[in-house]
Design a protein around this motif. Structure first.
Motif, PDB file in Angstrom:
ATOM      1  N   UNK A 142     -20.272  46.578 110.359  1.00 15.14           N
ATOM      2  CA  UNK A 142     -20.157  48.003 110.052  1.00 15.14           C
ATOM      3  C   UNK A 142     -21.275  48.500 109.136  1.00 15.14           C
ATOM      4  N   UNK A 143     -21.999  47.592 108.517  1.00 18.02           N
ATOM      5  CA  UNK A 143     -22.979  47.971 107.493  1.00 18.02           C
ATOM      6  C   UNK A 143     -24.289  48.384 108.175  1.00 18.02           C
ATOM      7  N   UNK A 144     -24.721  49.599 107.895  1.00 12.23           N
ATOM      8  CA  UNK A 144     -25.898  50.160 108.544  1.00 12.23           C
ATOM      9  C   UNK A 144     -27.071  50.247 107.565  1.00 12.23           C
ATOM     10  N   UNK A 145     -28.274  50.175 108.122  1.00  8.75           N
ATOM     11  CA  UNK A 145     -29.484  50.371 107.327  1.00  8.75           C
ATOM     12  C   UNK A 145     -30.059  51.757 107.531  1.00  8.75           C
ATOM     13  N   UNK A 146     -29.777  52.375 108.674  1.00  6.90           N
ATOM     14  CA  UNK A 146     -30.355  53.660 109.043  1.00  6.90           C
ATOM     15  C   UNK A 146     -29.260  54.573 109.581  1.00  6.90           C
ATOM     16  N   UNK A 159     -21.694  53.373  98.347  1.00  2.94           N
ATOM     17  CA  UNK A 159     -22.317  54.668  98.123  1.00  2.94           C
ATOM     18  C   UNK A 159     -23.421  54.944  99.129  1.00  2.94           C
ATOM     19  N   UNK A 160     -24.230  53.936  99.433  1.00  2.83           N
ATOM     20  CA  UNK A 160     -25.290  54.130 100.417  1.00  2.83           C
ATOM     21  C   UNK A 160     -24.701  54.306 101.812  1.00  2.83           C
ATOM     22  N   UNK A 161     -23.709  53.518 102.152  1.00  2.61           N
ATOM     23  CA  UNK A 161     -23.105  53.615 103.485  1.00  2.61           C
ATOM     24  C   UNK A 161     -22.500  54.988 103.729  1.00  2.61           C
ATOM     25  N   UNK A 162     -21.839  55.538 102.712  1.00  4.82           N
ATOM     26  CA  UNK A 162     -21.250  56.873 102.886  1.00  4.82           C
ATOM     27  C   UNK A 162     -22.334  57.933 102.976  1.00  4.82           C
ATOM     28  N   UNK A 206     -22.623  63.286 104.336  1.00  3.31           N
ATOM     29  CA  UNK A 206     -22.257  62.354 103.278  1.00  3.31           C
ATOM     30  C   UNK A 206     -22.880  62.721 101.943  1.00  3.31           C
ATOM     31  N   UNK A 207     -22.154  62.394 100.872  1.00  5.91           N
ATOM     32  CA  UNK A 207     -22.648  62.694  99.534  1.00  5.91           C
ATOM     33  C   UNK A 207     -23.687  61.659  99.112  1.00  5.91           C
ATOM     34  N   UNK A 212     -15.328  51.113  94.955  1.00  8.43           N
ATOM     35  CA  UNK A 212     -15.892  49.774  94.825  1.00  8.43           C
ATOM     36  C   UNK A 212     -17.171  49.729  95.641  1.00  8.43           C
ATOM     37  N   UNK A 213     -18.262  49.403  95.011  1.00  8.02           N
ATOM     38  CA  UNK A 213     -19.549  49.451  95.706  1.00  8.02           C
ATOM     39  C   UNK A 213     -19.722  48.303  96.700  1.00  8.02           C
ATOM     40  N   UNK A 214     -19.333  47.084  96.351  1.00  3.13           N
ATOM     41  CA  UNK A 214     -19.458  45.959  97.277  1.00  3.13           C
ATOM     42  C   UNK A 214     -18.147  45.171  97.260  1.00  3.13           C
TER      43      UNK A 214
END
Length: 827
Positions: free
Chosen positions: A17-21, A80-83, A89-90, A171-173
């Motif tokens: 589920x974790x995206x870079x772009x 935070x980055x994923x959202x 997204x904020x 929770x960030x990670x």
């Protein structure tokens, strides 16, 4: 890492589920996919550069870059980055590369990396978007450095562990996701995953300690060699990131074949054979029209065959106005790849390159304390020294789409193995930092052909000599080609390089006598002079008139274009004007028309061609033009000789040597008065001795006379000072990770050039850069080169949204840009 309880604010994620772009929209790129792609791209860069030059002194160079490529975006696992990647997204407001340092520390400890490997990998990961420190002078310059963003006031746990939100903690990670990611990285690194147990240091603590160590170590000056290697490694990582993000491969095809010399369709001149047989640095002096370009290509083909890896060839010209003509010539004469119809020759645009590279390194992580609730910085504004409060915000997904286009465009600056550029564009690599370190890296293991090096004033000539010394350190080779290279120029080139420089000069008689030299004390724009030009046109001659200023050329063209058209009825290109102040696309069309209308004359071409061309110094290089008559304003002696090279270029005019008239000028702009005076004195001395030609021997004597003066001796002294100052300030990387953005501004101002946009073209430019298929390379055709000092004349205003100066003034596709009319005043 201590376990982190999941609150209702944090959805559960698994590694897929974790995206870079945020792109592509239907299935955004996964972090693991991007990390593997960037890691694999490093192999393409290593294949191209090998261990050339200074890279050979660091055996661990490529291994460190690969590890950094794998781990550089690990911090994007943060919630935070994923959202932030989601539409609407904020903003997270933290730097993902700082969190990535925690993973470097964790995995380096488990794998047992030595201290230097751990330190350098962490350095590359931390600096691939931002500088560590502000500039050595204390100026913030560009974007906030990491030392400004993270300091004693930072609440590290809130940033990277539990971030307060309305209704609970984010929770960030998550612990399970963290274990998956560590296991994946461990497999990619070929190591056993470290045990993840409760009670150990948190990721926030690891990140803090790692960043503090980097900031302390890189705070003070380091040895220059270490700093240079560090900047080159940073360039390798950012280039791999650009290429991987754009999903573009570096080209392996070289359009210049190794047997280029054997393929020449004519019997080579002696100096061409000498160039083809030369190993190492070369200075070649040969008359205009005697095949200097073929000689330079023959030399370059020999060098690329003998160098490691896949060397690149960079052909430089002094004027941006000449780049497209040179590119078209190379496309015509060289060999395309199997899937191409014409060779893919790169073209490096100045302002466009800056914008693309700046946007390509953006990653949508602005500071949280100044950011709005949603949206992110428009990178155009952010990269042009706007204060934070002045910056414009756009939705994250729109900014990321824009960034993706910028990355794809930026890769056009690096993909090809042969490109055409101006030295200014290459020297911006000296600024380094995340934006330009890739430009600097690409100057490793390269072959540089500096065509018509004489055309620069002493400050620029000196900077180029300093760059030659750096290129040699990077394992590259240099050739200087010119028809007019004075002895002091050859002297300073030799002393700027440590390895031998082979000098070849075309033998006397290589070119026939082509001109009858006439000196004229009356201005070229006088009534008598323009009447003489009308007479030549009426006799059916093709006429070249070269004026030193754009305004003067425009006025002379207005005075004579009707006569040219009357002498060639029905010919749409009977009168052409060429100078630097055209839009790129209009100038390209003019150059094509010029080359078709006034090509080099062949032995069986006996007819008079007619037609008029008025030009500035932009006609002096690269364009293979041939006129029956020439009248030019006096200029530095090299410029006069180059202008003569466009008249009866190969000595095949049916009437024999053609008249070439040099007119004395009242003013000297844009040249130094002393240089113009030295030229006139040398010409006068030559004609006083009864010389009425401009043979190679005559030009050599003119150069000797001009430079054997107080002005010539001052020229050499100024050039040496400029070389040494540029080397010490720009090319010594003792503070490699301080913000050097102020250097970029200084460099641009020293070169006194800027690309501008006419106000009438704003909407088209915006569409070409920001539309669905937009990118800056498409919009480059609308830009006009201008001097910094002329911005005020054209009422220039910097548009932060467009990232370019917008100007007023009258513009016509035939006449080019004219200064705005003074407003009428009613008294």
């Amino acid at each position: 890492m201590a376990a982190q309880p999941v609150t209702p604010r944090t959805p559960r994620r698994v590694l897929p589920d974790v995206r870079a772009k945020s792109a592509p929209a239907d299935d955004p790129e996964r972090l693991t996919t991007h990390s593997r792609t960037v890691h694999d791209t490093v192999s393409q860069i290593e294949e191209r550069l090998a261990n050339a030059g200074v890279l050979a002194t660091e055996p661990a160079f490529w291994a460190r870059v690969r590890r950094a490529a794998l781990l550089h975006d690990a911090g994007k696992v943060a919630e935070g980055f994923q959202q932030q990647l989601r539409p609407g997204g904020k903003l997270w407001g933290q730097r993902h590369e700082v969190l990535s340092l925690a993973y470097v520390d964790l995995l380096a400890t488990a794998a047992g990396w030595n201290d230097e490997d751990r330190f350098m990998v962490a350095t590359l990961v931390a600096t691939h978007h931002r500088a560590l420190h502000t500039s050595a002078s204390g100026s913030a310059g560009g974007k906030p450095s990491l030392s400004q963003t993270y300091n004693s006031q930072t609440r590290w746990d809130e940033a990277f562990t539990h971030t307060p939100h309305t209704g609970g903690m984010q929770v960030q990670v998550q612990l399970g996701l963290h274990r998956e990611l560590v296991a994946w990285f461990s497999g990619a690194l070929g190591m056993d995953p470290p045990p993840i147990t409760a009670g150990g240091p948190t990721l926030a603590e690891r990140a803090r300690l790692a960043l503090e160590h980097l900031l302390d170590t890189w705070r003070g000056p380091v040895k220059a060699d270490r700093g240079l290697l560090a900047v080159l490694a940073q360039g390798a990582l950012t280039l791999a990131d650009h290429a991987g993000s754009a999903h573009e491969r570096l080209q392996t095809h070289m359009p210049l074949p190794a047997d280029y010399f054997e393929r020449l369709p004519h019997t080579p001149y002696p100096h061409q054979r000498q160039a083809a047989d030369t190993d190492g640095h070369l200075v070649l002096i040969a008359p205009t029209g005697s095949g200097k370009t073929e000689a330079g290509l023959s030399w370059a083909a020999r060098q690329t065959a003998a160098m490691p890896g896949l060397p690149r060839v960079v052909w430089t010209l002094p004027y941006r106005a000449s780049l497209n003509a040179a590119r078209r010539r190379l496309q015509r004469d060289l060999v395309p790849a199997a899937e191409e119809t014409v060779p893919d020759i790169g073209l490096l645009h100045g302002a466009v390159a800056h914008t693309l590279l700046s946007e390509a390194i953006e990653d949508d992580c602005p500071p949280v304390d100044r950011a709005p609730a949603s949206g992110t910085y428009d990178s155009d504004a952010a990269d042009n020294s706007a204060t934070t409060d002045e910056r414009r915000y756009v939705e994250p997904t729109a900014a990321m789409a824009r960034q993706a286009r910028a990355r794809a465009g930026a890769m056009r600056l690096f993909a090809q193995r042969l490109r055409v550029a101006t030295p200014h564009q290459l020297l911006r690599g000296a600024v380094a930092g995340p934006v330009y370190s890739s430009v600097l890296l690409e100057q490793t293991n390269s072959v540089f052909v500096l065509d018509e090096l004489h055309a620069y004033e002493p400050e620029t000539f000196g900077r180029l000599c300093a760059a030659m010394g750096l290129w040699e350190q990077l394992g590259s080779r240099v050739a200087v080609l010119s028809a007019t290279l004075a002895p002091p120029m050859t002297e300073i080139i030799k002393e700027s390089l440590t390895r031998p420089v082979t000098c070849h000069r075309a033998p006397q008689g290589t070119s026939p006598v082509r001109h009858r030299l006439v000196l004229d004390d009356t201005p070229l724009t006088s009534a008598a002079s323009t009447e003489r030009l009308r007479g030549w046109l009426g006799e059916g001659h093709s006429v070249l008139a070269v004026v030193n200023t754009v305004a003067g050329a425009q006025q002379l063209f207005k005075d004579l274009h009707g006569d040219a058209r009357d002498s060639c009825p029905g010919d749409p290109h009977s009168a052409l004007l060429l100078h630097s102040r055209f839009k790129n696309r209009d100038r390209n069309a003019i150059e094509r028309n010029l080359l078709e209308r006034h090509p080099e004359r062949h032995a069986d071409d006996r007819a008079r061609r007619g037609g008029l061309t008025v030009a500035t110094q932009t006609v002096e290089v690269s364009l293979q033009l041939d006129f029956d008559r020439g009248a030019v304003e006096n200029a530095p002696v090299e410029a006069v000789a180059q202008r003569a090279g466009r008249v009866n270029r190969r000595g095949l005019h049916p009437d024999g040597p053609a008249e070439f008239r040099v007119h004395r000028t009242d003013g000297t702009r844009p040249y130094e008065p002393e240089a113009v005076a030295a030229s006139w004195d040398a010409l006068t001395t030559l004609t006083a001795d009864g010389i009425e030609t401009l043979s190679e021997q005559d030009i050599d004597r003119l150069l000797a006379l001009a430079y054997d003066t107080d002005w010539g001796r001052r020229w050499l002294e100024r050039t040496r000072r400029a070389r040494d100052a540029f080397r010490d300030v720009f090319l010594t990387f003792t503070d490699p990770f301080h913000d050097r953005s102020e250097f970029a501004q200084k460099l641009s101002e020293q070169f006194d050039s800027v690309d501008v946009l006419h106000r009438d073209d704003i909407e088209e430019y915006r569409e070409l850069t920001s539309g669905r298929e937009g990118h800056f390379l498409r919009a480059a055709g609308l830009l006009i080169p201008l001097r910094y000092g002329q911005l005020k004349t054209y009422n220039a205003e910097y548009d932060r949204g467009l990232g370019v100066h917008v100007i007023d003034g009258e513009y016509d596709e035939t006449l080019g840009l004219e200064a705005p009319q003074e407003p009428e005043t009613i008294l």
